[in-house]
Design a protein around this motif. Structure first.
Motif, PDB file in Angstrom:
ATOM      1  N   GLU A 197       0.812  -1.415   0.035  1.00  0.00           N
ATOM      2  CA  GLU A 197      -0.045  -0.002   0.071  1.00  0.00           C
ATOM      3  C   GLU A 197       0.878   1.242  -0.062  1.00  0.00           C
ATOM      4  O   GLU A 197       1.873   1.347   0.859  1.00  0.00           O
ATOM      5  CB  GLU A 197      -0.786   0.006   1.069  1.00  0.00           C
ATOM      6  CG  GLU A 197      -1.989  -1.052   1.195  1.00  0.00           C
ATOM      7  CD  GLU A 197      -3.014  -0.647   0.294  1.00  0.00           C
ATOM      8  OE1 GLU A 197      -3.521   0.612   0.502  1.00  0.00           O
ATOM      9  OE2 GLU A 197      -3.777  -1.514  -0.435  1.00  0.00           O
ATOM     10  N   ASP A 198       0.488   2.311  -0.932  1.00  0.00           N
ATOM     11  CA  ASP A 198       1.248   3.562  -0.910  1.00  0.00           C
ATOM     12  C   ASP A 198       0.492   4.708  -0.003  1.00  0.00           C
ATOM     13  O   ASP A 198      -0.222   4.070   0.750  1.00  0.00           O
ATOM     14  CB  ASP A 198       1.452   4.041  -2.458  1.00  0.00           C
ATOM     15  CG  ASP A 198       2.500   4.880  -2.692  1.00  0.00           C
ATOM     16  OD1 ASP A 198       3.098   5.205  -1.507  1.00  0.00           O
ATOM     17  OD2 ASP A 198       2.787   5.282  -3.591  1.00  0.00           O
ATOM     18  N   GLY A 199       0.875   5.750  -0.147  1.00  0.00           N
ATOM     19  CA  GLY A 199       0.113   6.604   0.593  1.00  0.00           C
ATOM     20  C   GLY A 199       1.237   7.789   1.297  1.00  0.00           C
ATOM     21  O   GLY A 199       2.524   7.552   0.945  1.00  0.00           O
ATOM     22  N   ASP A 200       0.437   8.746   2.021  1.00  0.00           N
ATOM     23  CA  ASP A 200       1.338   9.766   2.713  1.00  0.00           C
ATOM     24  C   ASP A 200       2.046   9.003   3.865  1.00  0.00           C
ATOM     25  O   ASP A 200       1.669   8.155   4.492  1.00  0.00           O
ATOM     26  CB  ASP A 200       0.516  10.920   3.298  1.00  0.00           C
ATOM     27  CG  ASP A 200      -0.129  11.339   1.812  1.00  0.00           C
ATOM     28  OD1 ASP A 200       0.539  11.601   0.790  1.00  0.00           O
ATOM     29  OD2 ASP A 200      -1.273  12.122   2.181  1.00  0.00           O
ATOM     30  N   PRO A 201       3.076   9.826   4.329  1.00  0.00           N
ATOM     31  CA  PRO A 201       3.975   9.308   5.574  1.00  0.00           C
ATOM     32  C   PRO A 201       2.901   9.408   6.726  1.00  0.00           C
ATOM     33  O   PRO A 201       2.170  10.486   6.891  1.00  0.00           O
ATOM     34  CB  PRO A 201       5.169  10.321   5.617  1.00  0.00           C
ATOM     35  CG  PRO A 201       5.374  10.792   3.965  1.00  0.00           C
ATOM     36  CD  PRO A 201       4.151  11.094   3.352  1.00  0.00           C
ATOM     37  N   VAL A 202       3.369   8.663   7.647  1.00  0.00           N
ATOM     38  CA  VAL A 202       2.706   8.705   8.898  1.00  0.00           C
ATOM     39  C   VAL A 202       3.231   9.096  10.131  1.00  0.00           C
ATOM     40  O   VAL A 202       4.334   9.213  10.227  1.00  0.00           O
ATOM     41  CB  VAL A 202       2.032   7.140   9.457  1.00  0.00           C
ATOM     42  CG1 VAL A 202       1.421   7.044  10.435  1.00  0.00           C
ATOM     43  CG2 VAL A 202       1.550   6.469   8.046  1.00  0.00           C
ATOM     44  N   PRO A 203       2.993  10.328  10.612  1.00  0.00           N
ATOM     45  CA  PRO A 203       3.560  10.976  11.689  1.00  0.00           C
ATOM     46  C   PRO A 203       3.818   9.968  12.812  1.00  0.00           C
ATOM     47  O   PRO A 203       2.992   9.111  13.267  1.00  0.00           O
ATOM     48  CB  PRO A 203       2.649  12.167  12.312  1.00  0.00           C
ATOM     49  CG  PRO A 203       1.322  11.742  11.780  1.00  0.00           C
ATOM     50  CD  PRO A 203       1.428  10.878  10.454  1.00  0.00           C
ATOM     51  N   ILE A 204       4.984   9.991  13.518  1.00  0.00           N
ATOM     52  CA  ILE A 204       5.126   8.949  14.489  1.00  0.00           C
ATOM     53  C   ILE A 204       4.412   9.339  15.868  1.00  0.00           C
ATOM     54  O   ILE A 204       3.942   8.342  16.602  1.00  0.00           O
ATOM     55  CB  ILE A 204       6.886   8.984  14.811  1.00  0.00           C
ATOM     56  CG1 ILE A 204       7.467   8.517  13.752  1.00  0.00           C
ATOM     57  CG2 ILE A 204       7.143   8.306  16.098  1.00  0.00           C
ATOM     58  CD1 ILE A 204       9.135   8.419  13.964  1.00  0.00           C
ATOM     59  N   ASP A 205       4.399  10.653  16.116  1.00  0.00           N
ATOM     60  CA  ASP A 205       3.543  11.224  17.144  1.00  0.00           C
ATOM     61  C   ASP A 205       2.017  11.128  16.706  1.00  0.00           C
ATOM     62  O   ASP A 205       1.515  11.700  15.855  1.00  0.00           O
ATOM     63  CB  ASP A 205       4.055  12.611  17.701  1.00  0.00           C
ATOM     64  CG  ASP A 205       5.325  12.598  18.114  1.00  0.00           C
ATOM     65  OD1 ASP A 205       5.951  11.855  18.745  1.00  0.00           O
ATOM     66  OD2 ASP A 205       6.130  13.654  17.584  1.00  0.00           O
ATOM     67  N   GLY A 206       1.351  10.472  17.806  1.00  0.00           N
ATOM     68  CA  GLY A 206      -0.154  10.700  17.468  1.00  0.00           C
ATOM     69  C   GLY A 206      -0.563   9.668  16.624  1.00  0.00           C
ATOM     70  O   GLY A 206      -2.011   9.601  16.639  1.00  0.00           O
ATOM     71  N   SER A 207       0.005   8.371  16.298  1.00  0.00           N
ATOM     72  CA  SER A 207      -0.287   7.331  15.438  1.00  0.00           C
ATOM     73  C   SER A 207      -0.398   6.302  15.953  1.00  0.00           C
ATOM     74  O   SER A 207       0.571   5.905  16.808  1.00  0.00           O
ATOM     75  CB  SER A 207       0.254   7.479  14.007  1.00  0.00           C
ATOM     76  OG  SER A 207       1.533   7.317  13.984  1.00  0.00           O
ATOM     77  N   ALA A 208      -1.139   4.894  15.597  1.00  0.00           N
ATOM     78  CA  ALA A 208      -1.018   3.786  16.014  1.00  0.00           C
ATOM     79  C   ALA A 208       0.274   3.319  15.541  1.00  0.00           C
ATOM     80  O   ALA A 208       1.052   2.227  16.397  1.00  0.00           O
ATOM     81  CB  ALA A 208      -2.134   2.808  15.416  1.00  0.00           C
ATOM     82  N   ALA A 209       0.724   3.555  14.174  1.00  0.00           N
ATOM     83  CA  ALA A 209       1.968   2.937  13.778  1.00  0.00           C
ATOM     84  C   ALA A 209       3.221   3.644  14.529  1.00  0.00           C
ATOM     85  O   ALA A 209       4.219   3.003  14.799  1.00  0.00           O
ATOM     86  CB  ALA A 209       2.238   3.182  12.257  1.00  0.00           C
ATOM     87  N   GLY A 210       3.029   4.787  14.679  1.00  0.00           N
ATOM     88  CA  GLY A 210       4.130   5.369  15.646  1.00  0.00           C
ATOM     89  C   GLY A 210       4.235   4.859  16.975  1.00  0.00           C
ATOM     90  O   GLY A 210       5.138   4.827  17.667  1.00  0.00           O
ATOM     91  N   ARG A 211       2.994   4.543  17.679  1.00  0.00           N
ATOM     92  CA  ARG A 211       3.186   3.946  19.024  1.00  0.00           C
ATOM     93  C   ARG A 211       3.820   2.718  19.147  1.00  0.00           C
ATOM     94  O   ARG A 211       4.598   2.359  19.949  1.00  0.00           O
ATOM     95  CB  ARG A 211       1.569   3.763  19.486  1.00  0.00           C
ATOM     96  CG  ARG A 211       1.382   3.280  21.103  1.00  0.00           C
ATOM     97  CD  ARG A 211       0.104   3.475  21.387  1.00  0.00           C
ATOM     98  NE  ARG A 211      -0.145   2.956  23.027  1.00  0.00           N
ATOM     99  CZ  ARG A 211      -1.364   2.827  23.519  1.00  0.00           C
ATOM    100  NH1 ARG A 211      -2.345   3.010  22.824  1.00  0.00           N
ATOM    101  NH2 ARG A 211      -1.274   2.387  24.721  1.00  0.00           N
ATOM    102  N   CYS A 212       3.498   1.937  18.157  1.00  0.00           N
ATOM    103  CA  CYS A 212       4.370   0.601  17.923  1.00  0.00           C
ATOM    104  C   CYS A 212       5.684   0.964  17.907  1.00  0.00           C
ATOM    105  O   CYS A 212       6.492   0.342  18.369  1.00  0.00           O
ATOM    106  CB  CYS A 212       3.713   0.010  16.553  1.00  0.00           C
ATOM    107  SG  CYS A 212       4.739  -1.530  16.232  1.00  0.00           S
TER     108      CYS A 212
END
Length: 401
Positions: free
Chosen positions: A74-89
């Motif tokens: 899957e493509d898409g925009d970067p995910v911010p580390i702060d405040g995201s589920a991926a960032g929490r991981c």
């Protein structure tokens, strides 16, 4: 949202299937072109019912997780580390599961020697222990393959680069070890600012048996001259360290290498440390650097003041080796002067007192050192008004006992 560690359990119904799945990927890993790594991992995940697969890699500024491009990803925009589920991981190094309309979105850390390369994200209809175990193992194998392939491709570098990078910074990033390492007895994490324009600052470490070796340096000046001097200094440090000489002799070797290659007025401030991970005995030599700070029970308890010698390149006397006994859980913060001497126009320097205040606020229980180091660096930069006229580097070490 669920956060937790995926523990090794008793082999279940998926074990033979998992062996086939992982074995098939491993058997062909050596021949995989770098641009097919993500696709091969996505193909394996599809076989366990996964979809919407994303491989998210940390950008050099440590602010976003950037999707790796590839067939089946899957493509898409970067995910911010702060405040995201991926960032929490990413920050906790633990899986995060989020219920969604079509099932469960699972985020698994991409770990390699404790270094947090990024996050594997996938959607499943449902999650059980078999799926968790397979995803954890696929993420581990995928991370190892990415690390191996990174040595002969620009693909992963380009993915992680969020903005234009100076030539000096390119040199420095190619010189660095992984930004983080987590082992049973010790953990290390470092941050360089400005990530895309750093020149003279660098750090290095190596875990040789029970001994952790570390160095933090700051070469004078900016641009390519500083990057070149840092390269020579780190090269000399590694050479001396690998011959197993004492800290004081390592300093003398580095000093001689810089003096022979650069003009008389060129110098590098440095700090070299050795930690016995079995006993907690820490030794260090200071060559013009700010004193490290000892963090105990998540508060700065003292500066590790010690006799200093001249910066590397100035021909200082053989330095005195200082020593302290650490307690399990202690952390040592090393940093360059750019972290505390920066100031906004017309304002006072940021200073060590403010640094200590932020450390005391941010170094909380159960936070991994790489998360603390990252947040501390970014918070200090914001407190300085995002100004960084000099390189600013920090290295955080935890002795776990």
């Amino acid at each position: 949202m669920t956060v937790g560690r995926y523990e090794d359990g008793v082999p279940g119904r998926s074990e033979s299937f998992g062996e086939m799945l992982l074995g098939g990927l491993l058997d062909h890993a050596h021949a995989l072109p770098p641009d097919r790594v993500g696709s091969a991992l996505a193909d394996a995940i599809v076989q366990i019912g996964g979809r919407e697969v994303r491989i998210l890699l940390q950008d050099y500024g440590q602010r976003n997780l950037v999707p790796l491009a590839g067939d089946g990803l899957e493509d898409g925009d970067p995910v911010p580390i702060d405040g995201s589920a991926a960032g929490r991981c990413f920050l906790t190094s633990r899986p995060v599961e989020v219920p969604v309309v079509e099932g469960v979105r699972v985020h698994v850390p991409l770990l390699d020697g404790g270094d947090q390369a990024g996050v594997l994200a996938v959607t499943l209809d449902a999650v059980d222990d078999d799926a968790r175990r397979l995803l954890r193992r696929l993420a581990a194998l995928g991370s190892d393959i990415i690390r191996t392939k990174n040595g002969y491709t620009d693909l992963f570098f380009r993915t992680r680069r969020g903005e234009a990078m100076s030539v000096a910074a390119e040199i420095q990033w190619s010189l660095l070890p992984p930004l983080a390492m987590t082992m049973p007895r010790v953990a290390v994490a470092g941050v360089l600012e400005p990530a895309y324009d750093v020149a003279g600052d660098s750090f290095d470490y190596a875990l040789n048996g029970d001994v952790l070796h570390l160095a933090v340096i700051d070469a004078m000046g900016h641009g390519l001259d500083a990057a070149t001097m840092a390269t020579v200094t780190i090269g000399a440090y590694r050479h001396a360290r690998r011959t197993s000489v004492e800290l004081s002799e390592i300093y003398l070797f580095m000093d001689r290498a810089v003096a022979e290659q650069f003009a008389l007025d060129h110098f590098v401030t440095a700090q070299m440390l050795r930690l016995d991970t079995g006993t907690g005995r820490l030794q260090w030599v200071n060559a013009g650097h700010p004193a490290p700070m000892l963090i105990r029970e998540h508060r700065v308890v003292r500066r590790l003041d010690s006799p200093t010698t001249l910066p590397v390149g100035f021909g200082g006397d053989q330095p005195q080796v200082s020593e302290v006994a650490l307690e399990p859980g202690d952390r040592i913060l090393c940093f360059t002067d750019g972290l505390i001497e920066e100031h906004e126009s017309g304002q006072e320097e940021f200073g060590e007192d403010q640094l200590i205040n932020w450390v005391n606020q941010m170094d909380r229980a159960d936070r991994e050192v790489h998360a603390v180091a990252r947040d501390l660096s970014h918070t200090l930069k914001r407190a300085r008004g995002e100004a960084t006229s000099d390189d600013a580097t920090l290295l955080l070490v935890e002795w776990r006992g």
